[in-house]
Scaffold this motif. Structure first.
Motif, PDB file in Angstrom:
ATOM      1  N   ILE A  34       0.828  -1.207   0.000  1.00  0.00           N
ATOM      2  CA  ILE A  34       0.000   0.000   0.000  1.00  0.00           C
ATOM      3  C   ILE A  34       0.863   1.259   0.000  1.00  0.00           C
ATOM      4  O   ILE A  34       0.610   2.190  -0.764  1.00  0.00           O
ATOM      5  CB  ILE A  34      -0.974  -0.001   1.201  1.00  0.00           C
ATOM      6  N   ASP A  35       1.891   1.285   0.842  1.00  0.00           N
ATOM      7  CA  ASP A  35       2.758   2.473   0.924  1.00  0.00           C
ATOM      8  C   ASP A  35       3.442   2.775  -0.404  1.00  0.00           C
ATOM      9  O   ASP A  35       3.540   3.935  -0.804  1.00  0.00           O
ATOM     10  CB  ASP A  35       3.819   2.306   2.012  1.00  0.00           C
ATOM     11  N   MET A  39       2.874   6.221  -2.388  1.00  0.00           N
ATOM     12  CA  MET A  39       3.994   7.124  -2.664  1.00  0.00           C
ATOM     13  C   MET A  39       4.172   7.364  -4.162  1.00  0.00           C
ATOM     14  O   MET A  39       4.530   8.460  -4.587  1.00  0.00           O
ATOM     15  CB  MET A  39       5.293   6.578  -2.059  1.00  0.00           C
ATOM     16  N   ALA A  40       3.908   6.349  -4.969  1.00  0.00           N
ATOM     17  CA  ALA A  40       4.066   6.492  -6.416  1.00  0.00           C
ATOM     18  C   ALA A  40       2.991   7.385  -7.026  1.00  0.00           C
ATOM     19  O   ALA A  40       3.247   8.065  -8.024  1.00  0.00           O
ATOM     20  CB  ALA A  40       4.029   5.117  -7.073  1.00  0.00           C
ATOM     21  N   THR A  51      -5.775   5.556   2.966  1.00  0.00           N
ATOM     22  CA  THR A  51      -7.070   4.898   3.194  1.00  0.00           C
ATOM     23  C   THR A  51      -7.762   4.607   1.870  1.00  0.00           C
ATOM     24  O   THR A  51      -8.319   3.525   1.681  1.00  0.00           O
ATOM     25  CB  THR A  51      -7.974   5.767   4.096  1.00  0.00           C
ATOM     26  N   THR A  52      -7.697   5.547   0.929  1.00  0.00           N
ATOM     27  CA  THR A  52      -8.288   5.337  -0.390  1.00  0.00           C
ATOM     28  C   THR A  52      -7.582   4.198  -1.111  1.00  0.00           C
ATOM     29  O   THR A  52      -8.231   3.348  -1.733  1.00  0.00           O
ATOM     30  CB  THR A  52      -8.225   6.624  -1.233  1.00  0.00           C
ATOM     31  N   VAL A  53      -6.266   4.156  -1.029  1.00  0.00           N
ATOM     32  CA  VAL A  53      -5.504   3.071  -1.663  1.00  0.00           C
ATOM     33  C   VAL A  53      -5.922   1.745  -1.039  1.00  0.00           C
ATOM     34  O   VAL A  53      -6.225   0.775  -1.747  1.00  0.00           O
ATOM     35  CB  VAL A  53      -3.980   3.287  -1.539  1.00  0.00           C
ATOM     36  N   GLU A  73       5.632 -11.499   5.734  1.00  0.00           N
ATOM     37  CA  GLU A  73       4.935 -11.396   7.017  1.00  0.00           C
ATOM     38  C   GLU A  73       4.781  -9.956   7.500  1.00  0.00           C
ATOM     39  O   GLU A  73       3.913  -9.646   8.298  1.00  0.00           O
ATOM     40  CB  GLU A  73       5.681 -12.203   8.099  1.00  0.00           C
ATOM     41  N   ARG A  74       5.625  -9.054   7.000  1.00  0.00           N
ATOM     42  CA  ARG A  74       5.596  -7.664   7.454  1.00  0.00           C
ATOM     43  C   ARG A  74       4.590  -6.807   6.697  1.00  0.00           C
ATOM     44  O   ARG A  74       4.015  -5.883   7.243  1.00  0.00           O
ATOM     45  CB  ARG A  74       6.986  -7.038   7.358  1.00  0.00           C
ATOM     46  N   ASN A  75       4.407  -7.079   5.412  1.00  0.00           N
ATOM     47  CA  ASN A  75       3.523  -6.265   4.575  1.00  0.00           C
ATOM     48  C   ASN A  75       2.694  -7.139   3.658  1.00  0.00           C
ATOM     49  O   ASN A  75       3.196  -8.113   3.114  1.00  0.00           O
ATOM     50  CB  ASN A  75       4.360  -5.340   3.658  1.00  0.00           C
ATOM     51  N   ALA A  76       1.448  -6.742   3.472  1.00  0.00           N
ATOM     52  CA  ALA A  76       0.642  -7.371   2.429  1.00  0.00           C
ATOM     53  C   ALA A  76       1.069  -6.730   1.112  1.00  0.00           C
ATOM     54  O   ALA A  76       1.276  -5.523   1.039  1.00  0.00           O
ATOM     55  CB  ALA A  76      -0.837  -7.128   2.685  1.00  0.00           C
TER      56      ALA A  76
END
Length: 138
Positions: A34-35, A39-40, A51-53, A73-76
């Motif tokens: 998501i991040d 950011m892109a 939240t929109t993303v 395990e840290r990020n989806a």
């Protein structure tokens, strides 16, 4: 098929944000989180929020237009490629690769013979990618 038509084909009402997020997923085969997507895109869409993303990706998953990967395990992470395939994550660099997978999985067929209906398959491998393996040998 353009992104607008792609979203329509999954019964998703296109919006500026949805088109931008799906376009990013389809063009960037990096399995972004998501991040990374936020950011892109936040510079070209100043009103975009994380939240929109998040909500847009959730909508894509619910409609089958994208897949969520839980290999890290840290990020989806998210994948715009909904074809049947497996994933490999390098433990050294963290990069996730797409791997081809047979459409007819004998294990899934055995499940079907016993009355199970398989709706999703997630196959993850972890190890060292060829690039990192070469670097370790030098």
């Amino acid at each position: 098929m353009n992104v607008y038509e792609y979203l329509i084909s999954y019964n998703i009402k296109p919006s500026v944000q949805r088109i931008a997020i799906m376009d990013y997923l389809l063009k960037h085969k990096t399995h972004p989180c998501i991040d990374e997507i936020y950011m892109a895109l936040c510079k070209e869409i100043p009103t975009l929020s994380k939240t929109t993303v998040y909500n847009t990706l959730k909508l894509f998953i619910e409609h089958g237009a994208a897949r969520m990967l839980t290999i890290d395990e840290r990020n989806a992470c998210f994948d715009g490629d909904t074809s049947v395939h497996a994933h490999f994550q390098c433990k050294a660099c963290g990069k996730i690769y797409d791997l081809p997978m047979e459409m007819k999985d004998p294990e899934v067929e055995k499940l079907a013979q016993n009355g199970f209906i398989t709706e999703e398959t997630h196959l993850y491998y972890k190890g060292i990618c060829p690039e990192c393996s070469k670097e370790n040998q030098n």
